[in-house]
Design a protein around this motif. Structure first.
Motif, short mmCIF file in Angstrom:
data_model
loop_
_atom_site.label_atom_id
_atom_site.label_comp_id
_atom_site.label_asym_id
_atom_site.label_seq_id
_atom_site.Cartn_x
_atom_site.Cartn_y
_atom_site.Cartn_z
N ALA A 140 0.82 -1.21 0.00
CA ALA A 140 0.00 0.00 0.00
C ALA A 140 0.85 1.26 0.00
O ALA A 140 0.37 2.34 -0.37
N ILE A 141 2.13 1.15 0.38
CA ILE A 141 3.01 2.31 0.36
C ILE A 141 3.20 2.84 -1.06
O ILE A 141 3.49 4.03 -1.27
N TYR A 142 3.00 1.96 -2.06
CA TYR A 142 3.13 2.42 -3.45
C TYR A 142 2.01 3.40 -3.81
O TYR A 142 2.19 4.27 -4.66
N SER A 143 0.85 3.26 -3.18
CA SER A 143 -0.22 4.21 -3.41
C SER A 143 0.22 5.61 -2.99
O SER A 143 0.00 6.60 -3.70
N GLU A 144 0.84 5.69 -1.84
CA GLU A 144 1.34 6.97 -1.36
C GLU A 144 2.42 7.52 -2.29
O GLU A 144 2.46 8.72 -2.58
N TYR A 145 3.28 6.64 -2.77
CA TYR A 145 4.36 7.10 -3.65
C TYR A 145 3.81 7.58 -4.99
O TYR A 145 4.26 8.61 -5.52
N PHE A 146 2.88 6.85 -5.57
CA PHE A 146 2.31 7.27 -6.85
C PHE A 146 1.71 8.68 -6.74
O PHE A 146 1.92 9.52 -7.62
N ALA A 147 0.94 8.89 -5.67
CA ALA A 147 0.28 10.19 -5.50
C ALA A 147 1.29 11.31 -5.32
O ALA A 147 1.06 12.44 -5.76
N ALA A 148 2.43 11.01 -4.69
CA ALA A 148 3.45 12.03 -4.47
C ALA A 148 4.29 12.27 -5.72
O ALA A 148 4.66 13.41 -6.03
N SER A 149 4.58 11.21 -6.44
CA SER A 149 5.52 11.33 -7.57
C SER A 149 4.94 12.14 -8.72
O SER A 149 5.70 12.77 -9.48
N VAL A 150 3.59 12.15 -8.90
CA VAL A 150 3.03 12.90 -10.02
C VAL A 150 3.18 14.40 -9.81
O VAL A 150 2.99 15.18 -10.76
N GLN A 151 3.51 14.83 -8.58
CA GLN A 151 3.69 16.24 -8.31
C GLN A 151 5.10 16.73 -8.67
O GLN A 151 5.40 17.91 -8.56
N VAL A 152 5.94 15.81 -9.10
CA VAL A 152 7.33 16.13 -9.39
C VAL A 152 7.55 16.09 -10.89
O VAL A 152 7.06 15.19 -11.59
N ALA A 153 8.30 17.06 -11.40
CA ALA A 153 8.64 17.08 -12.83
C ALA A 153 9.55 15.90 -13.15
O ALA A 153 10.49 15.60 -12.41
N HIS A 154 9.27 15.21 -14.27
CA HIS A 154 10.03 14.02 -14.63
C HIS A 154 10.99 14.31 -15.77
O HIS A 154 10.76 15.21 -16.59
N LEU A 155 12.05 13.50 -15.83
CA LEU A 155 12.97 13.60 -16.95
C LEU A 155 12.30 13.05 -18.21
O LEU A 155 11.49 12.12 -18.14
N PRO A 156 12.60 13.58 -19.40
CA PRO A 156 12.00 13.04 -20.62
C PRO A 156 12.49 11.62 -20.89
O PRO A 156 13.55 11.20 -20.41
N ASP A 157 11.71 10.88 -21.66
CA ASP A 157 12.07 9.50 -21.96
C ASP A 157 13.36 9.40 -22.74
O ASP A 157 14.04 8.37 -22.71
N SER A 158 13.73 10.48 -23.45
CA SER A 158 14.94 10.46 -24.27
C SER A 158 16.21 10.71 -23.47
O SER A 158 17.31 10.70 -24.01
N ALA A 159 16.08 10.93 -22.16
CA ALA A 159 17.25 11.20 -21.33
C ALA A 159 18.17 9.99 -21.30
O ALA A 159 17.74 8.84 -21.44
N GLU A 160 19.50 10.28 -21.13
CA GLU A 160 20.48 9.19 -21.13
C GLU A 160 20.27 8.24 -19.97
O GLU A 160 20.37 7.02 -20.12
N GLN A 161 19.98 8.77 -18.79
CA GLN A 161 19.75 7.95 -17.61
C GLN A 161 18.25 7.90 -17.30
O GLN A 161 17.55 8.90 -17.45
N PRO A 162 17.75 6.75 -16.88
CA PRO A 162 16.32 6.67 -16.53
C PRO A 162 16.00 7.58 -15.35
O PRO A 162 16.84 7.81 -14.48
N ASP A 163 14.81 8.09 -15.36
CA ASP A 163 14.37 8.98 -14.30
C ASP A 163 14.34 8.21 -12.98
O ASP A 163 13.63 7.20 -12.86
N PRO A 164 15.09 8.64 -11.96
CA PRO A 164 15.07 7.90 -10.68
C PRO A 164 13.71 7.89 -10.01
O PRO A 164 13.37 6.96 -9.27
N VAL A 165 12.89 8.92 -10.27
CA VAL A 165 11.57 8.98 -9.64
C VAL A 165 10.67 7.85 -10.12
O VAL A 165 9.80 7.37 -9.38
#
Length: 788
Positions: A591-616
């Motif tokens: 259930a902790i993933y529910s909390e993380y999903f809701a929090a992570s959408v509030q953060v700007a993500h790296l584009p898919d074309s970035a060299e390293q995968p987005d850690p978020v």
């Protein structure tokens, strides 16, 4: 006494009659309702009948004819009780109360309308003194019950138990007389008893038809006409009973075969009969002196079929304790089906009794509780109110002789909180639509037990997640943007994994348990080890991430490193079933993933074309791996996959709760946002100004909001079960309109919408028409349940 349990007749079906058809497997109830036993009841006793107050989950309290009029009842000590109807005994016809039940307007009894209905509504029979309470200790344990309108004057709530409301021998005495003379009461009903009772009941039905023939000769037409439809239904019940008797005998006591017998579509004919009873008893009371003189047993015998389904459920409950595990499961499915017949009848009678309600209660789920409360404090007048609780709505009503008159109502999401007050008070804090302040309603139930039951059920109306303080919400990376409303739009890979169906294995081919090899199990461990290392690296090297994201990532790392990974290593060394059991054990922690999903959408993500995968997105990717891996395991992992879907649904509700300020909607029930468009809205409602609004379209409602970046400020919601079905298009090519019912004799409130393009308008109209069509089909299915 035995006539209360049913009269007899021949058991074999008539020649040429089609064999008894068991109900198809797909017709079985999709869920089971667990009910708490009433306070002070014996361990085997459960509550929630139709007609009587105890349900199939409990004592075999078969057919007793109670004093009061035909009233839907709900055992308020039950967690999911049902509306029921009592039948008056002939021996007390001089003191019976009239029964213009509020449920008498059901479609099943429309043929009973006649010119003397108005006289029945105004007839007032004086009630005798209190009936003698039952001496049985089981009966005197203060079984709580209430009544839905249908009797004269105010409702009577006995304070000494079910026996208080019986006019002749108590239900406990019925049990004794039909339990081989032993006073065990609840568990010694056997197959032979069922066969004997069926014979007696068949004779009773045949006796009713004999009475019909006599009434044709002796009874005036203006009296007899009110019972013609009921007699026609008795004919159908007798035909079905003959088939049922034969099928029961053919089972020879085999419990699984017996369970199949009682999962038959023809039991729906009992629902039709039950729905007729309020109007029938109303006429019985109107002509009570005639029937007492000429047919003294007619009233009691005519009411007996109303209790038969409940009786069968109780018998199966008694037999269930003797069976193997598979037999108990089969019997429980049969019990659930019989209870469903009763519950649907209860709900339909109560829906018909609520007046001036703008909500189509046929779409509000099953009836759960009904009870009387005294209103202590709040905006309503201080008097007694009857609270009627359905699955999706709570009604505040005033009960009269014939109906419930709606005062106000509350939906899930509007209930801010529930508290217990002093002097056994129940405090309800409600957020009304179109108002900012929270209203406090203070009710006083009749006892602490009733308050506890209502508190438990109403907790489902309080959203399990409340949005955090807006001032402290950390959205700095996306402050210039609006908060997202959709989880899957932010993470398309999650949407794809959610859409995966469990893999099916073809007939004759080896199943997943046989083909799954050790290498695949070890791959699960390798992925888990790599994930733990990745989380450890992220928490150490990405200190620039928001603090709330790092905090949740640290907890996720601890969960997988200390709990999940060791369990997976051990389980994968054994077998796939052990791995699946491991997933079941850790589901509560995921259930902790529910909390993380809701929090992570509030953060700007790296584009898919970035060299390293987005850690978020690392936890999202691993959660997607779980969904894919388990979906490939087939049907045996369905329950685990459903649990992961629940985690995502919880996250979706959290996201909406955070994004939409001051909402009156329970987003755990509303589902996902289907459309989000800017519409121009015009309405005569004084609290809503004409102008541009951000309109959010859900499956069953529309929410109008104002943009207050990064949030959406709630303005109002439009529930589609309150909207009139009618023309939707407006005068302008991009316009459409909705008429929302308000109840109380007032006309509908009109909302006129103008979209920016005709394509947007057509998309909205397509969904609205689809939903309205679905509502009509749902109502049609519900109504057709009462007919063969």
């Amino acid at each position: 006494m035995e006539q209360c349990l049913g009269g007899g007749g021949e058991n074999s079906p008539s020649e040429g009659r089609p064999p008894l058809r068991p109900r198809e497997p797909h017709d079985s109830p999709s869920h089971q309702v667990v009910r708490a036993p009433p306070a002070g009841a014996p361990p085997t006793h459960d509550s929630s009948p139709l007609i009587l107050i105890h349900k199939a989950e409990g004592s075999l309290e078969e057919l007793k004819v109670a004093r009061s009029a035909m009233r839907p009842r709900v055992d308020s000590t039950s967690s999911a009780s049902s509306c029921s109807s009592d039948a008056s005994s002939d021996s007390s016809s001089s003191s019976t109360t009239a029964s213009p039940s509020s449920c008498s307007s059901t479609s099943a009894s429309d043929d009973y309308d006649s010119q003397d209905d108005f006289e029945d509504d105004e007839e007032v029979d004086q009630e005798d003194g209190e009936s003698v309470a039952c001496d049985d200790p089981v009966c005197t344990r203060a079984t709580a019950w209430v009544w839905v309108p249908g009797g004269k004057g105010r409702g009577r709530i006995p304070n000494v138990g079910l026996g208080k409301d019986l006019t002749d021998a108590s239900v406990c005495e019925v049990i004794r007389l039909n339990s081989s003379g032993r006073n065990s009461g609840y568990s010694n009903f056997d197959f032979a008893f069922l066969v004997q009772s069926n014979d007696e009941y068949s004779r009773l039905l045949r006796g009713l038809l004999d009475v019909q023939n006599k009434m044709k000769e002796l009874t005036p037409q203006h009296i007899r006409q009110h019972f013609d439809v009921a007699f026609k239904q008795v004919e159908l019940l007798q035909q079905f009973q003959l088939e049922l008797n034969e099928a029961v005998r053919a089972s020879q006591g085999n419990l699984e075969a017996l369970a199949e017998v009682f999962q038959n579509d023809q039991f729906s004919s009992y629902k039709t009969y039950i729905l007729m009873m309020p109007r029938v008893q109303k006429k019985l009371n109107h002509y009570s002196s005639y029937f007492q003189e000429h047919f003294p047993s007619f009233r009691k015998n005519l009411m007996t079929p109303s209790l038969r389904v409940h009786f069968y459920a109780l018998v199966l409950k008694s037999l269930k304790s003797r069976g193997s595990r598979s037999e108990r499961e089969s019997l429980q499915r049969a019990i659930d089906y019989l209870n469903l017949v009763n519950r649907k009848a209860n709900t339909e009678m109560t829906v018909a009794s609520v007046m001036e309600c703008p909500v189509d209660l046929r779409l509000s789920g099953d009836l759960l509780l009904v009870d009387e409360f005294y209103y202590v404090a709040g905006p309503l007048a201080k008097k007694k109110y009857t609270l009627v609780l359905f699955e999706h709505i709570l009604l505040f009503t005033l009960s009269s002789i014939t109906c419930f008159r709606l005062m106000t109502y509350c939906r899930p999401g509007q209930m801010e909180s529930i508290e217990s007050g002093s002097e056994n008070e129940l405090n309800l804090y409600v957020k009304p639509t179109n108002k900012q302040q929270v209203i406090r309603h203070v009710f006083r139930p009749r006892n602490a037990s009733a308050r506890s039951v209502w508190e438990e059920k109403l907790q489902n109306f309080v959203p399990s997640y409340k949005s955090s303080s807006r001032k402290s919400l950390s959205v700095t990376p996306r402050t210039a943007d609006l908060l997202p409303l959709s989880l899957t739009s932010e993470y398309p890979q999650l949407q794809a994994a959610l859409a995966m169906a469990p893999r099916n294995t073809q007939s004759g081919s080896p199943g997943p348990l046989e083909t799954f090899n050790e290498e695949a199990l070890q791959n699960l461990v390798v992925r888990e080890e790599n994930y733990v290392r990745q989380l450890s690296q992220i928490t150490q090297e990405n200190r620039e991430l928001p603090r709330f994201i790092l905090s949740i990532l640290t907890r996720v790392l601890s969960l997988h490193n200390r709990n999940i990974l060791p369990k997976f290593k051990k389980a994968c060394q054994q077998s796939l079933p052990k791995v699946l059991l491991c997933f079941e054990d850790i589901m509560v922690h995921l259930a902790i993933y529910s909390e993380y999903f809701a929090a992570s959408v509030q953060v700007a993500h790296l584009p898919d074309s970035a060299e390293q995968p987005d850690p978020v997105t690392a936890p999202i990717r691993h959660f997607v791996f779980y969904l894919s891996w388990l979906s490939e395991r087939g049907r045996q992992a369905e329950a685990i996959v459903a649990g992961l879907h629940t985690v995502v649904a919880d996250a979706r509700a959290r996201i909406l709760s955070e994004a939409i300020v001051n909402s009156r909607v329970d987003f755990f029930r509303s589902g996902k946002v289907l459309r989000c468009d800017t519409l121009r809205v015009a309405t005569p409602h004084k609290g809503i100004r004409d102008g541009l609004y951000r309109a959010l379209l859900f499956k069953k409602l529309i929410i109008l909001t104002r943009v207050r970046a990064p949030f959406y400020e709630y303005v109002c919601d439009i529930r589609l079960d309150e909207v009139n079905l009618g023309p939707l298009k407006g005068s302008h090519p991009t316009d459409f309109r909705l008429e929302v019912r308000r109840g109380g004799g007032r006309g509908p409130q009109v909302f006129e919408f103008r979209a920016r393009t005709q394509e947007v308008r057509d998309t909205w109209l397509a969904h609205l028409r689809k939903e309205f069509h679905g509502q009509a089909e749902a109502i049609k299915r519900q109504s057709s349940f009462s007919h063969l």
